[in-house]
Design an enzyme around this catalytic site. Structure first.
Site, PDB file in Angstrom:
ATOM      1  N   ASP A 150      -0.674   3.184  -4.601  1.00  0.00           N
ATOM      2  CA  ASP A 150       0.100   3.926  -5.767  1.00  0.00           C
ATOM      3  C   ASP A 150       0.039   3.160  -6.873  1.00  0.00           C
ATOM      4  O   ASP A 150       0.688   2.309  -7.050  1.00  0.00           O
ATOM      5  CB  ASP A 150       1.273   4.655  -5.333  1.00  0.00           C
ATOM      6  CG  ASP A 150       1.127   5.693  -3.989  1.00  0.00           C
ATOM      7  OD1 ASP A 150       0.013   6.334  -3.820  1.00  0.00           O
ATOM      8  OD2 ASP A 150       2.109   5.875  -3.387  1.00  0.00           O
ATOM      9  N   HIS A 187       2.644   9.982  -9.673  1.00  0.00           N
ATOM     10  CA  HIS A 187       1.915   8.767  -9.644  1.00  0.00           C
ATOM     11  C   HIS A 187       0.385   9.011  -9.477  1.00  0.00           C
ATOM     12  O   HIS A 187      -0.005  10.375  -9.110  1.00  0.00           O
ATOM     13  CB  HIS A 187       2.568   7.861  -8.577  1.00  0.00           C
ATOM     14  CG  HIS A 187       2.342   8.430  -7.145  1.00  0.00           C
ATOM     15  ND1 HIS A 187       3.145   9.540  -6.703  1.00  0.00           N
ATOM     16  CD2 HIS A 187       1.287   8.237  -6.368  1.00  0.00           C
ATOM     17  CE1 HIS A 187       2.679   9.747  -5.403  1.00  0.00           C
ATOM     18  NE2 HIS A 187       1.738   8.932  -5.219  1.00  0.00           N
ATOM     19  N   HIS A 214      -2.252   8.294  -6.448  1.00  0.00           N
ATOM     20  CA  HIS A 214      -2.721   7.730  -5.317  1.00  0.00           C
ATOM     21  C   HIS A 214      -4.361   7.336  -5.300  1.00  0.00           C
ATOM     22  O   HIS A 214      -5.316   8.109  -5.621  1.00  0.00           O
ATOM     23  CB  HIS A 214      -2.697   8.750  -4.184  1.00  0.00           C
ATOM     24  CG  HIS A 214      -2.979   8.015  -2.905  1.00  0.00           C
ATOM     25  ND1 HIS A 214      -2.373   7.418  -2.017  1.00  0.00           N
ATOM     26  CD2 HIS A 214      -4.246   8.353  -2.149  1.00  0.00           C
ATOM     27  CE1 HIS A 214      -2.993   7.171  -0.983  1.00  0.00           C
ATOM     28  NE2 HIS A 214      -4.041   7.764  -1.054  1.00  0.00           N
ATOM     29  N   HIS A 228       0.518   3.871   4.917  1.00  0.00           N
ATOM     30  CA  HIS A 228      -0.209   4.204   3.423  1.00  0.00           C
ATOM     31  C   HIS A 228      -1.850   3.773   3.635  1.00  0.00           C
ATOM     32  O   HIS A 228      -2.075   2.751   3.820  1.00  0.00           O
ATOM     33  CB  HIS A 228       0.339   3.446   2.350  1.00  0.00           C
ATOM     34  CG  HIS A 228       0.217   4.190   0.942  1.00  0.00           C
ATOM     35  ND1 HIS A 228       0.367   3.609  -0.126  1.00  0.00           N
ATOM     36  CD2 HIS A 228       0.032   5.393   0.639  1.00  0.00           C
ATOM     37  CE1 HIS A 228       0.220   4.270  -1.079  1.00  0.00           C
ATOM     38  NE2 HIS A 228      -0.137   5.441  -0.912  1.00  0.00           N
TER      39      HIS A 228
END
Length: 260
Positions: free
Chosen positions: A157, A232, A234, A153
């Site tokens: 998030d 969500h 990011h 990642h």
């Protein structure tokens, strides 16, 4: 035959000389306050009428006293006027000093207010906020997995239902606003400190490229566009505008006073 006038110590004073001397003597006695105290024996036993000479002297003394009184009164009046003028000038000077002091206090207060406003503006400009108010980090930085093309990642998030307001974390200028591939609808902002922040998977975008934004300004609504398993936000912190320049977003926000 002409006769010459005798001269020497036996010469008698003429009429004019005798009259002048008499008048001078009376004036001297009047000045010294002697007239009236000396009377001839023949008039000592009763009142007598003042002579014309004495009457003139009395009038002269009376006139002199009146003139002196007038002069004294004039001097007193002038002194009073001077005192009043001095008091008035002193009062006016005091009033001007009070007015100047008041104006100076007002100028200082105004300047202090302006300084406070500028300081507040600078604070707002330099302040950072979370991108989603009242949220939390649901997926951390560098979390591994097949969901990410890089194998980990590249941001964090924030939990957010679709349509949740998304805010600029600080002041800056929008350098990208639109479709971003796997990020879906995304925004990239060049911050005032020269760093960059990125907001992805947005359901709608509310800013355009080149637009200046302020800290805590709403720029979009969260969503699930692009490569996302659910709604969500990011969020990435970058050293440059493009993918691959990411840094730890949590450390970045905390360095700017945001507790996440």
């Amino acid at each position: 035959m002409a006769f010459s006038r005798p001269t020497g110590k036996h010469r008698a004073p003429n009429r004019l000389t005798r009259r002048t001397a008499g008048v001078a003597g009376v004036a001297t006695l009047a000045t010294a306050g002697v007239i009236g105290t000396l009377a001839s024996p023949a008039m000592a036993d009763g009142p007598r009428t003042p002579s014309a000479q004495e009457a003139r002297l009395d009038r002269t003394i009376l006139v002199g006293d009146t003139v002196a009184d007038r002069i004294a009164a004039q001097v007193t009046a002038q002194e009073h006027e001077a005192a009043v003028a001095k008091a008035k000038a002193k009062a006016e000077a005091k009033a001007k000093a009070v007015a100047r002091a008041k104006a100076e206090r007002e100028r200082e207060a105004k300047a202090a207010k302006e300084r406070a406003a500028r300081a507040a503006a600078r604070k707002r400009l330099n302040a950072f906020v979370p991108p989603v108010a009242g949220s939390y980090v649901s997926t951390g930085y560098k979390t591994g997995g097949s969901l990410w093309s890089s194998g980990s990642h590249t941001g964090i998030d924030f939990h957010a239902a679709s349509g949740t307001p998304v805010h600029a974390v600080g002041a800056g200028t929008v350098v990208e606003a639109g479709w971003g591939g796997a990020y879906g609808n995304n925004i990239v902002i060049r911050m005032h400190d020269g760093t960059y922040t990125q907001y992805g998977h947005l359901s709608s975008i509310g800013v355009s490229v080149g637009q200046a934004v302020t800290s805590d300004q709403q720029i979009a609504l969260s969503g699930a566009t692009g490569n996302a398993t659910g709604p969500h936000l990011h969020f990435e912190a970058r050293t440059g505008p493009d993918y691959g320049s990411d840094t730890d977003p949590v450390a970045y926000l905390r360095s700017h006073g945001v507790d996440v």
